[in-house]
Design an enzyme around this catalytic site. Sequence first.
Site, PDB file in Angstrom:
ATOM      1  N   GLU A  35      36.928  37.529  36.849  1.00  0.00           N
ATOM      2  CA  GLU A  35      37.489  38.574  35.995  1.00  0.00           C
ATOM      3  C   GLU A  35      38.654  38.032  35.187  1.00  0.00           C
ATOM      4  O   GLU A  35      39.199  36.968  35.481  1.00  0.00           O
ATOM      5  CB  GLU A  35      37.992  39.732  36.845  1.00  0.00           C
ATOM      6  CG  GLU A  35      36.882  40.362  37.643  1.00  0.00           C
ATOM      7  CD  GLU A  35      37.079  41.848  37.813  1.00  0.00           C
ATOM      8  OE1 GLU A  35      37.229  42.564  36.802  1.00  0.00           O
ATOM      9  OE2 GLU A  35      37.083  42.289  38.956  1.00  0.00           O
ATOM     10  N   LYS A  59      38.020  49.713  43.420  1.00  0.00           N
ATOM     11  CA  LYS A  59      39.296  49.744  42.678  1.00  0.00           C
ATOM     12  C   LYS A  59      40.429  50.134  43.624  1.00  0.00           C
ATOM     13  O   LYS A  59      40.903  51.273  43.623  1.00  0.00           O
ATOM     14  CB  LYS A  59      39.158  50.729  41.511  1.00  0.00           C
ATOM     15  CG  LYS A  59      40.068  50.412  40.349  1.00  0.00           C
ATOM     16  CD  LYS A  59      39.604  51.107  39.101  1.00  0.00           C
ATOM     17  CE  LYS A  59      40.631  51.147  38.018  1.00  0.00           C
ATOM     18  NZ  LYS A  59      40.991  49.842  37.464  1.00  0.00           N
ATOM     19  N   ARG A  72      32.350  55.652  40.840  1.00  0.00           N
ATOM     20  CA  ARG A  72      33.043  54.447  41.313  1.00  0.00           C
ATOM     21  C   ARG A  72      34.151  54.816  42.295  1.00  0.00           C
ATOM     22  O   ARG A  72      34.369  54.117  43.284  1.00  0.00           O
ATOM     23  CB  ARG A  72      33.576  53.649  40.120  1.00  0.00           C
ATOM     24  CG  ARG A  72      33.996  52.237  40.507  1.00  0.00           C
ATOM     25  CD  ARG A  72      34.324  51.382  39.323  1.00  0.00           C
ATOM     26  NE  ARG A  72      35.434  51.913  38.560  1.00  0.00           N
ATOM     27  CZ  ARG A  72      35.828  51.462  37.365  1.00  0.00           C
ATOM     28  NH1 ARG A  72      35.166  50.456  36.797  1.00  0.00           N
ATOM     29  NH2 ARG A  72      36.849  51.993  36.740  1.00  0.00           N
TER      30      ARG A  72
HETATM   31  N1  PLP Z   1      38.206  44.814  36.329  1.00  0.00           N
HETATM   32  C1  PLP Z   1      39.346  45.225  36.877  1.00  0.00           C
HETATM   33  C2  PLP Z   1      39.937  44.414  37.970  1.00  0.00           C
HETATM   34  C3  PLP Z   1      39.949  46.408  36.426  1.00  0.00           C
HETATM   35  O1  PLP Z   1      41.094  46.832  36.950  1.00  0.00           O
HETATM   36  C4  PLP Z   1      39.364  47.130  35.380  1.00  0.00           C
HETATM   37  C5  PLP Z   1      39.972  48.355  34.895  1.00  0.00           C
HETATM   38  O2  PLP Z   1      39.579  49.432  35.202  1.00  0.00           O
HETATM   39  C6  PLP Z   1      38.175  46.655  34.830  1.00  0.00           C
HETATM   40  C7  PLP Z   1      37.627  45.501  35.321  1.00  0.00           C
HETATM   41  C8  PLP Z   1      37.500  47.384  33.732  1.00  0.00           C
HETATM   42  O3  PLP Z   1      36.812  48.498  34.206  1.00  0.00           O
HETATM   43  P1  PLP Z   1      36.549  49.739  33.288  1.00  0.00           P
HETATM   44  O4  PLP Z   1      35.842  49.248  32.093  1.00  0.00           O
HETATM   45  O5  PLP Z   1      35.692  50.627  34.107  1.00  0.00           O
HETATM   46  O6  PLP Z   1      37.863  50.330  32.967  1.00  0.00           O
HETATM   47  C1  COI Z   2      42.019  50.348  33.454  1.00  0.00           C
HETATM   48  O1  COI Z   2      41.571  49.636  32.571  1.00  0.00           O
HETATM   49  O2  COI Z   2      41.836  51.563  33.508  1.00  0.00           O
HETATM   50  C2  COI Z   2      42.789  49.781  34.542  1.00  0.00           C
HETATM   51  O3  COI Z   2      42.846  50.397  35.556  1.00  0.00           O
HETATM   52  C3  COI Z   2      43.428  48.517  34.326  1.00  0.00           C
HETATM   53  C4  COI Z   2      44.830  48.412  34.820  1.00  0.00           C
HETATM   54  C5  COI Z   2      45.858  49.081  34.042  1.00  0.00           C
HETATM   55  C6  COI Z   2      45.001  48.412  36.274  1.00  0.00           C
END
Ligand code: PLP
Ligand code: COI
Length: 337
Positions: A219, A183, A80
């Site tokens: 989201e 991200k 990612r």
């Molecule tokens: N959506 C957003 C906007 C996020 O910042 C995050 C955090 O990482 C997620 C979703 C969840 O992603 P992940 O499960 O890969 O941490």
């Molecule tokens: C995460 O879940 O790792 C995130 O990046 C969420 C947040 C703290 C920005």
Amino acid sequence: MENLDWASLGFNYRKTDCNARFYFRDGKWSDMEICESEYINMHMSAACLHYGLELFEGLKAFRGVDGKIRLFRVDENAKRLQSSARKLCLPVPTEKMFVDACCEVVRRNERFVPPYGTGASLYLRPLLIGTNPVLGVKAATEAMLIIFASPVGAYFKEGIKPIKVVVDREQDRSAPRGTGDVKVGGNYASSILSGEHAHQLGYSNVLYLDSVERKYIEECGAANFFGIRDGLYVTPKSTSILPSITNKSLRQLAADLGLKVEERQVPVDELARFTECGACGTAAVISPICKIVDLDTKKEYDFGDTVGEYSQKMYNMLQDIQYGRAEDKYGWTTIVE
Ligand code: PLP
Ligand code: COI
């Protein structure tokens, strides 16, 4: 091991011993450097400071029931990060650089990996920034990849206790052909105002809708959204949602529980039909939602104050793998030796 009150850690930055850094200069990446400083020396005209040429990742290391330390799906975070870098035209680190550096940072900060049973973990924050001085808007030619760590507890002070969420159409998080699916810091910058508004009104988080029709759920703050009803695990599909690695894992676990998984547009009206819903992500893990209030339509959706059956089951299954209590049959964890 560090002497901290592990069980009461929140989701805050805490200094550890060192971080890993790579520099991209003259068209190539340097070797990994281990650095004890928390600071970076940067030109005031650096591309990341002016035009947002910045992106990051987030993943966790867990100390298991067997004492071993596991990183959860680190390869997925590496991929990612690469897709985020491509979208911002930043130099793309290799998967190996990323994975090796994550393991090294965990190893060297081992005393900050919280003890088993405290519910805390070591959060890793990889950060990629464009560093060359610019005035004109253009792609960065120099960059820095930093991976640092911080021991953390629950993201929401409620822990696994259900949270209250608000639908706010005042501010969009991202656009269909924008950067919502990667991200990058800009997505978070554009969520601060509505986030602050939500907090002032007493809610933990904002449920964002699509920015074209403001009709479909996107989201839930910095986390993906899922709803459960009639044997279904439903989660929004859109080009402006970050592909969550937690959500990807929950889709597998939901299927293992016999739920049918649907990834599709989720109209906000469908909230009335869900029996459980939640926010999911690395930081949030699963945060069940007890109430969603729509500020415009004044509709309120209640899901009860207790954690739903499927949310609790998926939470347990996920954490059992992360803490080494269950067989890792999908090969999601990397043991750091
Ligand atoms: N959506 C957003 C906007 C996020 O910042 C995050 C955090 O990482 C997620 C979703 C969840 O992603 P992940 O499960 O890969 O941490
Ligand atoms: C995460 O879940 O790792 C995130 O990046 C969420 C947040 C703290 C920005």
